[in-house]
Design an enzyme around this catalytic site. Sequence first.
Site, PDB file in Angstrom:
ATOM      1  N   GLY A   1      -1.794   3.399  10.516  1.00  5.84           N
ATOM      2  CA  GLY A   1      -1.505   3.132  12.087  1.00  5.84           C
ATOM      3  C   GLY A   1      -0.654   4.360  12.359  1.00  5.84           C
ATOM      4  O   GLY A   1      -0.016   5.053  11.519  1.00  5.84           O
TER       5      GLY A   1
ATOM      6  N   ARG B   1      -7.771   3.582   7.669  1.00  7.00           N
ATOM      7  CA  ARG B   1      -6.529   2.949   6.203  1.00  7.00           C
ATOM      8  C   ARG B   1      -7.311   2.514   4.747  1.00  7.00           C
ATOM      9  O   ARG B   1      -6.783   1.685   4.440  1.00  7.00           O
ATOM     10  CB  ARG B   1      -6.662   1.522   6.842  1.00  7.00           C
ATOM     11  CG  ARG B   1      -5.755   1.695   8.168  1.00  7.00           C
ATOM     12  CD  ARG B   1      -5.497  -0.676   8.400  1.00  7.00           C
ATOM     13  NE  ARG B   1      -4.237   0.112   9.782  1.00  7.00           N
ATOM     14  CZ  ARG B   1      -3.419  -0.221   9.501  1.00  7.00           C
ATOM     15  NH1 ARG B   1      -2.769   1.251   8.197  1.00  7.00           N
ATOM     16  NH2 ARG B   1      -2.354   0.162  10.430  1.00  7.00           N
TER      17      ARG B   1
ATOM     18  N   ASP C   1       2.957   1.891   1.399  1.00  7.12           N
ATOM     19  CA  ASP C   1       1.633   1.315   0.327  1.00  7.12           C
ATOM     20  C   ASP C   1       1.281   2.984   0.338  1.00  7.12           C
ATOM     21  O   ASP C   1       0.535   3.642  -1.101  1.00  7.12           O
ATOM     22  CB  ASP C   1       0.127   0.770   1.539  1.00  7.12           C
ATOM     23  CG  ASP C   1       0.584  -0.608   0.608  1.00  7.12           C
ATOM     24  OD1 ASP C   1       1.811  -1.200   0.149  1.00  7.12           O
ATOM     25  OD2 ASP C   1      -0.201  -1.547   1.431  1.00  7.12           O
TER      26      ASP C   1
ATOM     27  N   LYS D   1       6.320   7.547   7.188  1.00  9.14           N
ATOM     28  CA  LYS D   1       5.235   7.731   8.824  1.00  9.14           C
ATOM     29  C   LYS D   1       5.368   5.678   8.654  1.00  9.14           C
ATOM     30  O   LYS D   1       4.759   5.008   7.629  1.00  9.14           O
ATOM     31  CB  LYS D   1       4.264   7.310   8.288  1.00  9.14           C
ATOM     32  CG  LYS D   1       3.466   7.413   9.598  1.00  9.14           C
ATOM     33  CD  LYS D   1       2.471   7.034   9.396  1.00  9.14           C
ATOM     34  CE  LYS D   1       2.197   5.452   9.063  1.00  9.14           C
ATOM     35  NZ  LYS D   1       1.146   4.838   8.792  1.00  9.14           N
ATOM     36  N   THR D   2       5.713   5.154   9.651  1.00 12.11           N
ATOM     37  CA  THR D   2       5.419   4.283  10.492  1.00 12.11           C
ATOM     38  C   THR D   2       6.230   3.469  11.701  1.00 12.11           C
ATOM     39  O   THR D   2       7.873   4.066  11.510  1.00 12.11           O
ATOM     40  CB  THR D   2       4.737   2.497   9.620  1.00 12.11           C
ATOM     41  OG1 THR D   2       4.930   1.029  10.379  1.00 12.11           O
ATOM     42  CG2 THR D   2       6.674   2.286   8.450  1.00 12.11           C
TER      43      THR D   2
ATOM     44  N   ASP E   1       7.133   0.970  12.234  1.00 12.95           N
ATOM     45  CA  ASP E   1       7.060  -0.689  12.121  1.00 12.95           C
ATOM     46  C   ASP E   1       8.525  -0.421  11.471  1.00 12.95           C
ATOM     47  O   ASP E   1       9.675  -1.381  11.097  1.00 12.95           O
ATOM     48  CB  ASP E   1       6.380  -1.483  10.597  1.00 12.95           C
ATOM     49  CG  ASP E   1       4.990  -1.745  11.307  1.00 12.95           C
ATOM     50  OD1 ASP E   1       4.779  -1.367  12.148  1.00 12.95           O
ATOM     51  OD2 ASP E   1       4.537  -2.133  10.581  1.00 12.95           O
TER      52      ASP E   1
HETATM   53  P1  FBP Z   1       0.590   1.161   9.060  1.00 13.93           P
HETATM   54  O1  FBP Z   1       2.015  -0.063   8.579  1.00 13.93           O
HETATM   55  O2  FBP Z   1       0.066   2.387   8.714  1.00 13.93           O
HETATM   56  O3  FBP Z   1       2.074   2.205  10.431  1.00 13.93           O
HETATM   57  O4  FBP Z   1       0.925   0.564  10.838  1.00 13.93           O
HETATM   58  C1  FBP Z   1       2.243   0.076  12.139  1.00 13.93           C
HETATM   59  C2  FBP Z   1       1.195  -0.892  13.184  1.00 13.93           C
HETATM   60  O5  FBP Z   1       1.169  -0.397  14.026  1.00 13.93           O
HETATM   61  C3  FBP Z   1       1.522  -2.087  12.888  1.00 13.93           C
HETATM   62  O6  FBP Z   1       2.287  -2.821  13.204  1.00 13.93           O
HETATM   63  C4  FBP Z   1       0.385  -3.580  12.749  1.00 13.93           C
HETATM   64  O7  FBP Z   1      -0.009  -4.716  13.223  1.00 13.93           O
HETATM   65  C5  FBP Z   1      -0.798  -2.303  12.506  1.00 13.93           C
HETATM   66  O8  FBP Z   1      -0.872  -1.701  12.326  1.00 13.93           O
HETATM   67  C6  FBP Z   1      -2.450  -2.504  13.785  1.00 13.93           C
HETATM   68  O9  FBP Z   1      -3.626  -1.848  13.065  1.00 13.93           O
HETATM   69  P2  FBP Z   1      -4.554  -1.792  13.504  1.00 13.93           P
HETATM   70  O10 FBP Z   1      -4.304  -0.044  13.947  1.00 13.93           O
HETATM   71  O11 FBP Z   1      -5.333  -1.423  12.022  1.00 13.93           O
HETATM   72  O12 FBP Z   1      -4.951  -1.939  14.241  1.00 13.93           O
END
Ligand code: FBP
Length: 553
Positions: free
Chosen positions: A81, A145, A176, A202-203, A205
């Site tokens: 993400g 992803r 991951d 990165k994230t 979250d």
């Molecule tokens: P990452 O774990 O890859 O950093 O992504 C975080 C996130 O924004 C989460 O908060 C959310 O649940 C998810 O990605 C949403 O995923 P997508 O972009 O595939 O809709």
Amino acid sequence: MNISPLQKARYEYSPKLPGMLRNGIAEICVCEGAETQSVADQDKIKALFPNTYGKKEITFQKGANTSVAKKQIVGVILSGGQAPGGHNVICGLYDALKATNPENELFGFKGGPSGLIDDDYIVFDDAYIDAYRNTGGFDIIGSGRTKLETQEQFAIVADVCKKHGITAIVIIGGDDSNTNAGVLAEYMAANNTGVQVIGCPKTIDGDLKNEDIECSFGFDTATKTYAELIGNIERDANSAKKYWHFIKVMGRSASHVALECALKTQPNICLVSEEVAAKKMSLSAIADYIADSVETRGNNGMNFGVAIIPEGVVEFVPEFSVLIHEINELLAGSKADAFNALPTWADKYAFIEAGLTKESMAVFAILPQSIQQQLFLERDPHGNVQVSLIESEKLFSALVADKLAARKAAGTYKGKFGALHHFFGYEGRCAFPSNFDADYCYSLGYNAFMLIQYGYNGYLSKVSNLSAPANEWVAGGMPITKMMNIERRHGEDKPVIKKALVELDGAPFKYFEAHREEWAKDTCFTFPGAIQYYGPTEVCDITTVTLALEQAK
Ligand code: FBP
């Protein structure tokens, strides 16, 4: 393309590096620390990573650069993400690489890890990089992803590297992706490819953190963006005095984003999934907890409020996770087709009633019909319920409305309840990075190149002491294997970097716990306002409340 005035101004911003990286490439040397061990399961991790286990942690410091001069061709990918600051990781990497040797090259593989497999890339030059400095988004090369985890994929990556003479790969990703970076590093070493692999944390979250990584990038900007919006909603609520706002925020399983937003905005309610799990709170108990605040405030003439709901909360409600499990079983394989073929919702409801246990049916029955239907509509590629798509903000407001109706009938609740719903996630993932994220990301990228230049493999770029001014940040690297333990994934034991959930005995939660009763009954809203990019440092360079509380001396 039209460029906004802010974007133009941000091109000119010079990200701040840690003091030890500021004296020019010729003045950066390595200080090696102690050998490391994995956080748990040492024997198993050591056996799985014979070439990359136990390496030393390192920091950079001012001193003569003793790295071996050789032409570096580096490949970089963005994984997962979007998170604000990703572009600056690439800019920092590029600047360090070119400052070391103008002949060095940086390949950007497009669309995430699959770009490496498909050999789909661009070679960066100054003009390209300059158009992305200090900007949000991952559109510089895109992200994806796809997981890079099988030996077959690794062999393809090794071939792609050989074809282009690539000496190192930088993987910008979450827990991951960095776990996979560690496994790829081991493969590269075991097969004597000479290719180094470096990760960057990165994230948005905030769940990639541990004793070495103080925070993942993007968390600062994303939470500032959501907190601005929540603060604006609080002010609206306090002006109109007629709505309760139920606001779900992204963050997957961990509640770091929700908690940080709560610390910044002091809402009436913030659920913390980790606490819901620890206290085994039922849906009804959570609804009662929120209804208590609505009732107290309503009876005091305050028919408004704000409740923050973390994205993953329903997974942590014991009876709800059993329900999800049973639904997954109920629709496994071809049973989903039989279900989908039923003509009406009443037929489907009867099918569900016949298939669920009495206990799960009781949980299902109290859900609003829109949520009941969502549980059967939104499936992931494995046919499972997509918990993150459940509109839990609507679920909880409906359950609270039921509770309040009962309390009204009993004569205890005298207020009025009108609810509005919001979900903040994508609004924050590509914002212009705050000064903190712009600086932190640039430093991570710059530092990643120094790790490459000094020959390290299987390391995570590490910048620490982050609640201090950037000049005092400490740059270095940490072997990825140090962060690993063994976990059961898809029925197999796997070495992984542990996901960090909110710690209920940690300073951020403790602070929240000490204040939330007051916030629930009174109006203590705080309004953080928009991210400021220019102005006094105490406004523009502050980082998260989470970091400040965690690092309070
Ligand atoms: P990452 O774990 O890859 O950093 O992504 C975080 C996130 O924004 C989460 O908060 C959310 O649940 C998810 O990605 C949403 O995923 P997508 O972009 O595939 O809709």
